[in-house]
Design an enzyme around this catalytic site. Structure first.
Site, PDB file in Angstrom:
ATOM      1  N   LYS A  17       0.838  -1.200   0.000  1.00  0.00           N
ATOM      2  CA  LYS A  17       0.000   0.000   0.000  1.00  0.00           C
ATOM      3  C   LYS A  17       0.876   1.255   0.000  1.00  0.00           C
ATOM      4  O   LYS A  17       0.456   2.303  -0.498  1.00  0.00           O
ATOM      5  CB  LYS A  17      -0.999  -0.009   1.150  1.00  0.00           C
ATOM      6  N   SER A  18       2.092   1.166   0.525  1.00  0.00           N
ATOM      7  CA  SER A  18       3.007   2.308   0.460  1.00  0.00           C
ATOM      8  C   SER A  18       3.350   2.639  -0.991  1.00  0.00           C
ATOM      9  O   SER A  18       3.362   3.800  -1.400  1.00  0.00           O
ATOM     10  CB  SER A  18       4.293   2.005   1.233  1.00  0.00           C
ATOM     11  N   ARG A  22       1.508   5.859  -3.368  1.00  0.00           N
ATOM     12  CA  ARG A  22       2.420   6.794  -4.021  1.00  0.00           C
ATOM     13  C   ARG A  22       2.230   6.757  -5.534  1.00  0.00           C
ATOM     14  O   ARG A  22       2.293   7.787  -6.210  1.00  0.00           O
ATOM     15  CB  ARG A  22       3.869   6.467  -3.650  1.00  0.00           C
ATOM     16  N   ARG A 122      -5.327  11.985  14.973  1.00  0.00           N
ATOM     17  CA  ARG A 122      -3.900  12.092  14.655  1.00  0.00           C
ATOM     18  C   ARG A 122      -3.545  13.541  14.329  1.00  0.00           C
ATOM     19  O   ARG A 122      -4.219  14.207  13.552  1.00  0.00           O
ATOM     20  CB  ARG A 122      -3.547  11.145  13.507  1.00  0.00           C
ATOM     21  N   ASP A 316       6.445   0.033  11.710  1.00  0.00           N
ATOM     22  CA  ASP A 316       5.374  -0.924  11.426  1.00  0.00           C
ATOM     23  C   ASP A 316       5.799  -2.364  11.686  1.00  0.00           C
ATOM     24  O   ASP A 316       4.959  -3.276  11.693  1.00  0.00           O
ATOM     25  CB  ASP A 316       4.903  -0.791   9.971  1.00  0.00           C
ATOM     26  N   ARG A 347       0.157   2.154  19.609  1.00  0.00           N
ATOM     27  CA  ARG A 347       0.492   0.763  19.298  1.00  0.00           C
ATOM     28  C   ARG A 347       1.363   0.095  20.356  1.00  0.00           C
ATOM     29  O   ARG A 347       1.261  -1.109  20.577  1.00  0.00           O
ATOM     30  CB  ARG A 347       1.141   0.698  17.910  1.00  0.00           C
TER      31      ARG A 347
END
Length: 434
Positions: A17-18, A22, A122, A316, A347
């Protein structure tokens, strides 16, 4: 509910997904047609496709074949950022909100930037500080969503703080590049997650923009030939999602994981370093990684070693590495806990809370996380905290538990790896999904 079991077989890693998000951003900024191969279909990916359409792109999916519903590619037609409405919603994607907001500001139209779920909590104070320096009008809710902006963005020499997230810088790099300005310079202090900036620069370069940096502290934009009218881009396999498969294979395999680029700039490729430190058996051939527990000459499984790992640039990886550390003999130390506070959940605390239910003690000491492993993982009911990576970490740990582990809120995986439990099942895990 995931039951303890051994795994066998092979699985292709999910799309990154990164990389996908992009690619969507670059396709929007590209005046022409872009075909994106191996597109992702997580919630974050779908949000990115929705955003670029709200900002003026036309997106069409192509099926792999007439008989298949699998999407082989998407085609994006764009004439740059030309919003078709007054708002865009980035879902729960932290990268999406931070990357697309500067891009949306390339337009001179007023637009409201929205999100949902954890994204509403956030902090986005960065934009309040930087945008006025770029000629952008901005009104936020004391640094939180929704944000109202009105451009156009005018590139200028600025200095930004890179300590909170590299994602803000990614958005600025893409927006600056799209203006074709070669006079403005972005100076960066204390940049975290440098590999993610490498990925951003890699995508920009693949499309034809030229951006160079000096030790990640000074970014300059160079003149370049006109971009091609048609550009093909293939989304990489996702090291972030694959990290859970690799850890699962290490502790319960052996399995084979395919579709990962070993020369990738993705930060989470570093999971291989941690796995090697535990003594896991790893064999790499072309685009296939075979991984499982190591065995001695008598075929007896060798216990995993506790390890020390700095995850500051790849936060992550904390969840899969906690699942790994839980089966390692001794105390594993992970560095970089400060990077975890503003994720889908806090997290560090979420991992501590949920793994305690599994019988694993986790200490948070300043910027360190210490996991006391090798004591056995208990059957229990845990909660995802609405965090996709917590759900997956608990699912992996369940493979070595003394009984079933029930994960409530497991649909959180849709944010990044929709087929995770299905893929575990194909590898031999017993997963009951309600």
């Amino acid at each position: 509910t995931v039951y303890p079991n051994t795994l066998r077989g092979e699985q292709v890693a999910p799309a990154s997904k990164s990389s996908m998000q992009r690619a969507c951003a670059a396709a929007l900024l590209h005046h022409g047609t872009t075909r994106i191969f191996n597109p992702g279909h997580s919630n974050d990916d779908l949000a990115a496709m929705d955003v670029i359409q709200k900002l003026g792109a036309i997106v069409k999916a192509e099926d792999a074949s007439n008989e298949s519903k699998n999407v082989a590619s998407i085609i994006v037609h764009s004439d740059g950022v030309k919003p078709i409405g007054t708002s865009m919603n980035c879902g729960e994607s932290g990268l999406g909100i931070r990357m697309f907001t500067p891009i949306a500001a390339l337009s001179d139209q007023s637009i409201t930037i929205e999100g949902k779920g954890s994204l509403l909590k956030r902090p986005m104070h960065f934009f309040d500080t930087i945008f006025p320096k770029l000629g952008i009008e901005i009104q936020s809710q004391a640094g939180y969503l929704p944000i109202q902006i009105k451009g156009p963005l005018k590139p200028a020499n600025i200095e930004v703080d890179g300590s909170l997230s590299s994602q803000f810088l990614t958005g600025l790099l893409m927006a600056y590049a799209a203006t074709d300005s070669t006079n403005a310079v972005i100076e960066v202090q204390d940049l975290k997650s440098k590999p993610y900036i490498d990925l951003t620069l890699s995508v920009l370069n693949a499309f034809g923009w030229k951006v160079q940096h000096q030790d990640y502290k000074r970014f300059e934009f160079l003149a370049h030939p006109p971009l091609a009218a048609h550009i093909d881009y293939t989304v990489e396999g996702d090291w972030s999602g694959a990290a859970f498969l690799l850890v699962a294979g290490a502790i319960a395999g052996p399995i084979k994981v395919k579709g990962l680029q070993l020369d990738s700039t993705q930060a989470d490729k570093a999971v291989l370093q941690a796995l090697k430190a535990t003594g896991a058996s790893i064999e790499i051939k072309e685009h296939t990684i075979q991984i499982g527990p190591s065995k001695d000459s008598a075929g007896i499984t060798i216990p995993f070693n506790a390890f020390e790992f700095d995850a500051t640039d790849c936060p992550d990886l904390f969840p899969p590495l906690v699942a790994l550390a839980a089966v390692c003999d001794g105390v594993t130390t992970l560095h970089g806990v400060s990077r975890l506070a503003h994720k889908e959940s806090d997290r560090g605390v979420s991992l501590q809370t949920e793994f305690a239910k599994l019988g694993i003690q986790i200490d948070l000491v300043g910027d360190l996380m210490k996991i006391h492993g090798g004591v056995g993982i208990k059957s229990a009911s845990v909660f995802s905290q609405h965090d996709h990576r917590i759900a997956m970490a608990c699912g992996v740990a369940a493979l070595k538990a003394n009984g079933p582990v029930t994960i409530t809120g497991a649909d959180a995986i849709n944010k990044s790896y929709t087929n995770f439990f299905e893929h575990l099942g194909k590898l031999g895990a017993k997963c009951d999904i309600v």
